[in-house]
Design a protein around this motif. Structure first.
Motif, short mmCIF file in Angstrom:
data_model
loop_
_atom_site.label_atom_id
_atom_site.label_comp_id
_atom_site.label_asym_id
_atom_site.label_seq_id
_atom_site.Cartn_x
_atom_site.Cartn_y
_atom_site.Cartn_z
N ALA A 181 4.11 6.22 -3.03
CA ALA A 181 4.44 5.81 -4.40
C ALA A 181 3.41 4.81 -4.93
O ALA A 181 2.68 4.18 -4.17
CB ALA A 181 5.84 5.20 -4.42
N ALA A 182 3.38 4.69 -6.25
CA ALA A 182 2.33 3.94 -6.94
C ALA A 182 2.24 2.47 -6.53
O ALA A 182 1.17 1.87 -6.60
CB ALA A 182 2.56 4.03 -8.44
N ASP A 183 3.36 1.89 -6.10
CA ASP A 183 3.29 0.47 -5.73
C ASP A 183 2.54 0.23 -4.42
O ASP A 183 2.29 -0.91 -4.05
CB ASP A 183 4.71 -0.16 -5.67
CG ASP A 183 5.74 0.73 -5.01
OD1 ASP A 183 5.42 1.88 -4.64
OD2 ASP A 183 6.90 0.28 -4.88
N HIS A 184 2.11 1.31 -3.74
CA HIS A 184 1.32 1.18 -2.52
C HIS A 184 -0.18 1.21 -2.87
O HIS A 184 -0.90 2.15 -2.51
CB HIS A 184 1.69 2.28 -1.53
CG HIS A 184 3.08 2.11 -0.98
ND1 HIS A 184 4.20 2.04 -1.79
CD2 HIS A 184 3.53 1.98 0.29
CE1 HIS A 184 5.28 1.87 -1.03
NE2 HIS A 184 4.89 1.83 0.23
N LEU A 185 -0.63 0.21 -3.60
CA LEU A 185 -2.02 0.16 -4.06
C LEU A 185 -2.98 0.09 -2.88
O LEU A 185 -2.67 -0.51 -1.86
CB LEU A 185 -2.24 -1.09 -4.92
CG LEU A 185 -1.38 -1.28 -6.16
CD1 LEU A 185 -1.78 -2.58 -6.86
CD2 LEU A 185 -1.53 -0.12 -7.11
N LEU A 186 -4.17 0.69 -3.06
CA LEU A 186 -5.22 0.61 -2.03
C LEU A 186 -6.58 0.47 -2.69
O LEU A 186 -6.79 1.01 -3.78
CB LEU A 186 -5.25 1.88 -1.18
CG LEU A 186 -4.19 2.12 -0.13
CD1 LEU A 186 -4.49 3.41 0.61
CD2 LEU A 186 -4.11 0.96 0.86
N PRO A 187 -7.53 -0.20 -2.03
CA PRO A 187 -8.89 -0.22 -2.55
C PRO A 187 -9.51 1.18 -2.42
O PRO A 187 -9.22 1.88 -1.45
CB PRO A 187 -9.64 -1.19 -1.64
CG PRO A 187 -8.62 -1.81 -0.74
CD PRO A 187 -7.40 -0.95 -0.76
N PRO A 188 -10.35 1.61 -3.37
CA PRO A 188 -10.98 2.92 -3.25
C PRO A 188 -11.88 2.97 -2.01
O PRO A 188 -12.52 1.99 -1.67
CB PRO A 188 -11.82 3.03 -4.53
CG PRO A 188 -11.96 1.65 -5.06
CD PRO A 188 -10.78 0.87 -4.57
N GLY A 189 -11.88 4.09 -1.34
CA GLY A 189 -12.75 4.25 -0.17
C GLY A 189 -12.13 3.72 1.11
O GLY A 189 -12.69 3.90 2.19
N PHE A 190 -10.97 3.10 1.04
CA PHE A 190 -10.32 2.56 2.23
C PHE A 190 -9.45 3.65 2.85
O PHE A 190 -8.23 3.64 2.76
CB PHE A 190 -9.51 1.32 1.84
CG PHE A 190 -8.80 0.66 3.00
CD1 PHE A 190 -9.46 0.36 4.18
CD2 PHE A 190 -7.45 0.32 2.90
CE1 PHE A 190 -8.81 -0.25 5.24
CE2 PHE A 190 -6.78 -0.30 3.96
CZ PHE A 190 -7.47 -0.58 5.12
N THR A 191 -10.13 4.61 3.48
CA THR A 191 -9.41 5.77 4.02
C THR A 191 -8.48 5.36 5.17
O THR A 191 -7.48 6.06 5.43
CB THR A 191 -10.39 6.84 4.52
OG1 THR A 191 -11.32 6.21 5.39
CG2 THR A 191 -11.15 7.48 3.37
N GLU A 192 -8.78 4.25 5.82
CA GLU A 192 -7.92 3.80 6.93
C GLU A 192 -6.50 3.49 6.44
O GLU A 192 -5.56 3.49 7.24
CB GLU A 192 -8.50 2.53 7.57
CG GLU A 192 -9.81 2.74 8.31
CD GLU A 192 -11.05 2.54 7.41
OE1 GLU A 192 -10.94 2.72 6.17
OE2 GLU A 192 -12.11 2.23 7.96
#
Ligand code: SAH
Length: 392
Positions: free
Chosen positions: A369-380
């Motif tokens: 869900a959208a509240d699980h923000l991530l930096p772009p490129g952080f595939t881990e």
């Protein structure tokens, strides 16, 4: 203020970090200036001495540095309050919380520049999950900041032993601040749920599937629904809300089954809750007897070495689910193994279909869900994959 110790990267290893990747692996480090202790905040510079940012240091980890800022600023009480305010602003922009949804992720570790801290808000309570020494050493400051910024009556801390041992701090499962409570009432898209942070899994609820549960509700009208690995019954309840004809929810945990039954009663839903192993259950179901099937298993691949066994497990599970699917059914199949990437998971589902002698077409791919923000490129940080399949 004394200059913090400094970590110098090897030549050619700074690029992802300049572009927002938050982790430094041990093999990227050229040298350490000064003598940082585990848990300290260190500065990170590239090979030419340019400051990339500052972050938590732990030489015991394969990821000795996790960045929490790109600025030359102190990581103190004021810093934590700013981070929490920024995280709240982002969730508010996403419509969270709302009148119909009071359970949401406020802080998603790297995605909110607080590596090792997850905070899930449940109505007038919050649960902090601590997984790095850097955060653990500062938890009092952080908990003060959470209490100051959030209208909460209880703050739980869940710091799992697995991470605590790896990082070198004491695990915890407790009420850290405020009123002692065991059960917190919340709403998810209008569905009433009770969250039990100290006896549940994760922080008490699988918030990451909120939007997928709502989507499943839109596909449920008139359907015979099977929710496998149902936990507290989230998918089953969404299907009931969506007008399902009949609903079966399966989980191997007796506690989970009791919670499904309580949630069904609370929401006026009719759900048949079954305590069973998912594979055993699916092996004995009538073929082609369900119109909507959700399979949301726990991580099969904990580490890279488990990958082959996990692949086989997922393949078999998807094959069994497809055998239970009527022609024209929808299969919603999930994997939360970070080690199984999106492409591999699709291949596994294809192999499962082949094994079952069925054909599927993917019509939707979802993540958390959208509240699980991530930096772009952080595939881990990309672990959850959900495929919506039309079963031919
Ligand atoms: N779908 C749920 C989350 C599932 S979490 C939601 O939307 O909230 C995974 C669940 O699988 C847990 O509740 C766990 O008890 C259950 N589980 C683990 N192993 C199982 C097995 N072998 N058979 C059935 N359920 C199992």
């Amino acid at each position: 203020m004394a200059t913090p110790p400094q970590i110098v990267l090897r030549k050619g290893r700074a690029r992802p970090l300049w572009f927002g990747h938050p982790w430094v692996y041990a093999n990227a480090i050229a040298r350490t200036d000064g003598e940082p202790a585990a848990g300290d905040v260190v500065s990170l510079v590239d090979h030419d001495g340019r400051l990339i940012g500052r972050g938590f240091y732990n030489p015991r980890s394969q990821i000795p540095i996790r960045l929490c800022t790109r600025a030359d600023e102190p990581v103190d009480a004021a810093f934590f309050r700013k981070r929490i305010q920024r995280a709240r602003a982002a969730r508010s922009r996403l419509g969270l919380p709302s009148e119909s949804t009071t359970a949401y992720r406020l802080i998603n570790s790297e995605g909110d520049d607080l590596p090792g801290l997850v905070v899930d808000v449940y109505g007038d309570a919050a649960v902090a999950q601590v997984t790095t020494l850097g955060i653990a050493n500062r938890r009092n400051e952080i908990f003060d900041a959470l209490e100051a910024e959030l209208p909460i009556k209880t703050l739980f801390e869940i710091s799992p032993a697995s991470y605590a041992e790896l990082e070198g701090f004491a695990p915890a499962s407790r009420v850290a601040r405020g009123a002692q409570r065991t059960s917190i009432p919340v709403l998810e898209n209008g569905i009433a749920l009770e969250v039990e942070p100290l006896s549940g899994q994760k922080t008490g609820m699988f918030i990451d599937q909120r939007e997928t549960r709502a989507r499943v509700g839109t596909l449920a009208r008139g359907a015979r629904v099977l929710d496998v690995y149902a936990y507290a019954g989230g998918f089953a309840l969404a299907a009931a809300r969506g007008g399902a004809a009949a609903i079966t929810a399966v989980d191997s945990s007796a506690r989970a089954v009791a919670r499904i039954e309580a949630h069904a009663a609370q929401n006026g839903a009719k759900i048949g809750a079954v305590e069973a192993d998912a594979f055993r259950y699916l092996e004995t179901t009538t073929p082609k007897s369900f119109d909507l099937i959700v399979i949301d298993p726990p991580k099969f691949a904990r580490a890279r070495k488990d990958l082959e066994a996990a692949r086989k497990g997922y393949e078999r599970l998807n094959a069994l689910a497809l055998q239970a699917a009527a022609p024209g059914a929808v299969l919603v199949t999930c994997s939360c193994s970070q080690n199984v990437d999106a492409e591999t998971f699709e291949r596994i589902v294809a192999a499962g279909a082949k094994q079952a002698g069925r054909e599927v077409r993917i019509f939707e791919r979802r993540g958390p869900a959208a509240d699980h923000l991530l930096p772009p490129g952080f595939t881990e940080g990309q672990y959850l994959k959900v495929l919506f399949c039309y079963v031919v």
